[in-house]
Motif scaffolding. Structure first.
Motif, PDB file in Angstrom:
ATOM      1  N   GLN A  52      -7.260  -6.834 -38.493  1.00 53.58           N
ATOM      2  CA  GLN A  52      -7.545  -5.643 -37.183  1.00 53.58           C
ATOM      3  C   GLN A  52      -5.084  -5.578 -37.353  1.00 53.58           C
ATOM      4  O   GLN A  52      -5.100  -4.476 -37.157  1.00 53.58           O
ATOM      5  CB  GLN A  52      -7.060  -6.288 -35.812  1.00 53.58           C
ATOM      6  CG  GLN A  52      -7.110  -5.892 -34.484  1.00 53.58           C
ATOM      7  CD  GLN A  52      -7.721  -6.090 -33.770  1.00 53.58           C
ATOM      8  OE1 GLN A  52      -7.653  -7.193 -33.310  1.00 53.58           O
ATOM      9  NE2 GLN A  52      -8.595  -5.959 -32.833  1.00 53.58           N
ATOM     10  N   LEU A  56      -3.904  -2.286 -37.180  1.00 55.22           N
ATOM     11  CA  LEU A  56      -2.649  -1.403 -36.270  1.00 55.22           C
ATOM     12  C   LEU A  56      -1.298  -1.528 -36.045  1.00 55.22           C
ATOM     13  O   LEU A  56      -0.599  -0.750 -35.425  1.00 55.22           O
ATOM     14  CB  LEU A  56      -3.294  -2.316 -34.960  1.00 55.22           C
ATOM     15  CG  LEU A  56      -4.835  -2.131 -34.783  1.00 55.22           C
ATOM     16  CD1 LEU A  56      -4.862  -3.613 -33.131  1.00 55.22           C
ATOM     17  CD2 LEU A  56      -5.119  -1.105 -33.871  1.00 55.22           C
ATOM     18  N   THR A  59       0.247   1.894 -36.617  1.00 61.09           N
ATOM     19  CA  THR A  59       0.323   2.707 -35.637  1.00 61.09           C
ATOM     20  C   THR A  59       1.637   1.663 -34.769  1.00 61.09           C
ATOM     21  O   THR A  59       1.378   2.458 -34.020  1.00 61.09           O
ATOM     22  CB  THR A  59      -1.351   3.198 -35.489  1.00 61.09           C
ATOM     23  OG1 THR A  59      -1.338   1.514 -34.722  1.00 61.09           O
ATOM     24  CG2 THR A  59      -1.787   3.647 -36.167  1.00 61.09           C
ATOM     25  N   ASP A  61       0.459  -0.754 -33.029  1.00 62.68           N
ATOM     26  CA  ASP A  61      -0.017  -1.531 -31.896  1.00 62.68           C
ATOM     27  C   ASP A  61      -0.365  -2.764 -32.799  1.00 62.68           C
ATOM     28  O   ASP A  61       0.645  -3.140 -33.849  1.00 62.68           O
ATOM     29  CB  ASP A  61      -1.153  -0.689 -31.847  1.00 62.68           C
ATOM     30  CG  ASP A  61      -1.307   0.663 -31.342  1.00 62.68           C
ATOM     31  OD1 ASP A  61      -0.222   0.700 -30.511  1.00 62.68           O
ATOM     32  OD2 ASP A  61      -1.944   1.349 -31.342  1.00 62.68           O
ATOM     33  N   ARG A  62      -0.535  -3.225 -31.890  1.00 63.83           N
ATOM     34  CA  ARG A  62      -0.444  -4.768 -31.558  1.00 63.83           C
ATOM     35  C   ARG A  62      -2.379  -5.542 -31.776  1.00 63.83           C
ATOM     36  O   ARG A  62      -3.185  -4.829 -31.103  1.00 63.83           O
ATOM     37  CB  ARG A  62       0.102  -5.727 -31.699  1.00 63.83           C
ATOM     38  CG  ARG A  62       1.382  -6.310 -31.063  1.00 63.83           C
ATOM     39  CD  ARG A  62       2.656  -6.559 -30.574  1.00 63.83           C
ATOM     40  NE  ARG A  62       2.374  -7.515 -30.795  1.00 63.83           N
ATOM     41  CZ  ARG A  62       3.066  -8.812 -31.764  1.00 63.83           C
ATOM     42  NH1 ARG A  62       3.417  -8.035 -32.371  1.00 63.83           N
ATOM     43  NH2 ARG A  62       2.556  -9.979 -32.304  1.00 63.83           N
ATOM     44  N   PRO A  63      -2.877  -6.442 -32.152  1.00 63.86           N
ATOM     45  CA  PRO A  63      -3.730  -6.823 -32.267  1.00 63.86           C
ATOM     46  C   PRO A  63      -4.436  -7.466 -31.249  1.00 63.86           C
ATOM     47  O   PRO A  63      -3.847  -8.166 -30.084  1.00 63.86           O
ATOM     48  CB  PRO A  63      -3.998  -8.160 -33.345  1.00 63.86           C
ATOM     49  CG  PRO A  63      -3.037  -8.687 -33.702  1.00 63.86           C
ATOM     50  CD  PRO A  63      -2.320  -7.869 -33.931  1.00 63.86           C
ATOM     51  N   ASP A  64      -5.654  -8.023 -31.127  1.00 68.31           N
ATOM     52  CA  ASP A  64      -6.113  -8.129 -29.021  1.00 68.31           C
ATOM     53  C   ASP A  64      -6.184  -9.418 -28.974  1.00 68.31           C
ATOM     54  O   ASP A  64      -6.735  -9.826 -27.680  1.00 68.31           O
ATOM     55  CB  ASP A  64      -7.494  -7.205 -29.057  1.00 68.31           C
ATOM     56  CG  ASP A  64      -8.821  -8.268 -29.517  1.00 68.31           C
ATOM     57  OD1 ASP A  64      -8.408  -9.350 -31.096  1.00 68.31           O
ATOM     58  OD2 ASP A  64      -9.825  -7.959 -30.591  1.00 68.31           O
ATOM     59  N   ALA A  88     -11.300   0.535 -39.671  1.00 70.34           N
ATOM     60  CA  ALA A  88     -10.196   0.729 -39.230  1.00 70.34           C
ATOM     61  C   ALA A  88      -8.625   0.849 -40.233  1.00 70.34           C
ATOM     62  O   ALA A  88      -7.939   1.424 -40.473  1.00 70.34           O
ATOM     63  CB  ALA A  88      -9.710   0.451 -38.462  1.00 70.34           C
TER      64      ALA A  88
END
Length: 197
Positions: A52, A56, A59, A61-64, A88
């Motif tokens: 992930q 991410l 873009t 973003d960071r993982p959950d 993804a």
């Protein structure tokens, strides 16, 4: 033997991880693995979060979750959760120019072949962890090992020193093949069995 690289090595490692995870028996999710103190489910979640992160970061973003606390999250069907993440990542990498020389990764920017090999290394070694922990006859193949060697060779020692994210390398015996030597370099006993845990 063909030297697979770039997106192909990432695709093959994702296929290997999917194949192994689909074959995990329901009774084996709590089984021990070559990753000390982590169960099969935790190794899968760690691999999911790492992949992930590779997707991410493209873009911004960071993982959950934190991959080093892999019990934090893995709701629902593990196979479906993993597949969603791998798709993804594949989509993100497929949109990159083939000659991209600065691809964002969780470890910093890299040329596309190295970035793909690094993500592939992570997926493949955890697929191997799960395969041996659950008694599957699904070895990490020689072509895939050869494809991820450049990432291992270039990055693993510095990651060990800076972040302690890899177990210490094990000595490779003279009779080890290329796959066994890679696993030993990544801190795995190539002949690990559940009885060894």
């Amino acid at each position: 033997m063909t030297n697979i690289q770039g997106i192909e090595v990432l695709t093959r490692s994702h296929d290997y991880l999917r194949e192994v995870v689909v074959a995990v028996p329901d009774s084996a999710w709590a089984a021990p693995t070559p990753c000390s103190e982590w169960t099969v489910r935790q190794v899968l979640n760690h691999a999911r979060i790492d992949q992930q992160a590779y997707g991410l970061v493209l873009t911004g973003d960071r993982p959950d979750s934190d991959p080093f606390h892999p019990a934090d999250a893995l709701a629902g069907d593990p196979v479906a959760e993993l597949d969603k993440v791998l798709r993804a990542v594949a989509d993100g990498y497929a949109q990159l120019p083939a000659d991209a020389d600065q691809v964002p990764t969780p470890l910093g920017p890299m040329p596309l072949p190295l970035a793909a090999a690094t993500a592939a290394m992570d997926a493949a070694v955890h697929a191997w962890d799960i395969a041996v922990a659950t008694g599957q006859n699904r070895p990490l193949g020689a072509e895939l090992a050869e494809g991820i060697w450049p990432a291992a060779d270039r990055l693993v020692d510095q990651l060990r020193d800076a972040y302690r994210v890899f177990a210490p390398a094990l000595d490779a015996r003279d009779d080890y093949d290329r796959v066994e030597a890679l696993l030993a370099f990544l801190g795995r006993d190539p002949h690990w069995t559940p009885a060894a845990s």
